[in-house]
Design an enzyme around this catalytic site. Sequence first.
Site, short mmCIF file in Angstrom:
data_model
loop_
_atom_site.label_atom_id
_atom_site.label_comp_id
_atom_site.label_asym_id
_atom_site.label_seq_id
_atom_site.Cartn_x
_atom_site.Cartn_y
_atom_site.Cartn_z
N CYS A 75 0.83 -1.21 0.00
CA CYS A 75 0.00 0.00 0.00
C CYS A 75 0.87 1.27 0.00
O CYS A 75 1.62 1.51 0.95
CB CYS A 75 -0.90 -0.04 1.23
N CYS A 78 0.29 3.65 2.89
CA CYS A 78 0.85 3.03 4.11
C CYS A 78 2.35 3.29 4.18
O CYS A 78 2.89 3.55 5.26
CB CYS A 78 0.60 1.53 4.12
#
Length: 151
Positions: A75, A78
Amino acid sequence: MLLFLTSCNGSNKAQTKQAQTATQQQQKKGDHKMNVKELTLDEFKKKVMNTDLHPDTWVFEGERPALIDFYATWCGPCKMTAPRVEQIAEKYSGKIDVYKVDVDKEQELAAMFGIQSIPSLLFIPMKGQPQMSVGAMSLADLDSAVVSLLK
């Protein structure tokens, strides 16, 4: 004021494998800091909340407020959030506990909190209910949230 938060939902296995390899290489180089601790379901039950004893009621087991970063290695948002969370962990070391949960590895733990988009940050005060924030946060916003957590 307009605030844009970015998050991921869904999984790309090829990206996951590449990101895991990159993370492992980074850890071998010694670049990985240990202020943020990886959390498994078993550790969650010991350090945060024992869901076996309290399946329907929030009972915090921690010694100080906590922050949990629900993330995935593939991600992008992230990856942007991780260094910010690390900075917060370093700045507030000894005042809060900071954990991270890989939603691909700890699916049951992620499901307990209804994680559908990542990053998701769970702010856990000593008393009262935890609060969830979804999407990447700026360092200033993250810091502000932690200051509120400590009040």
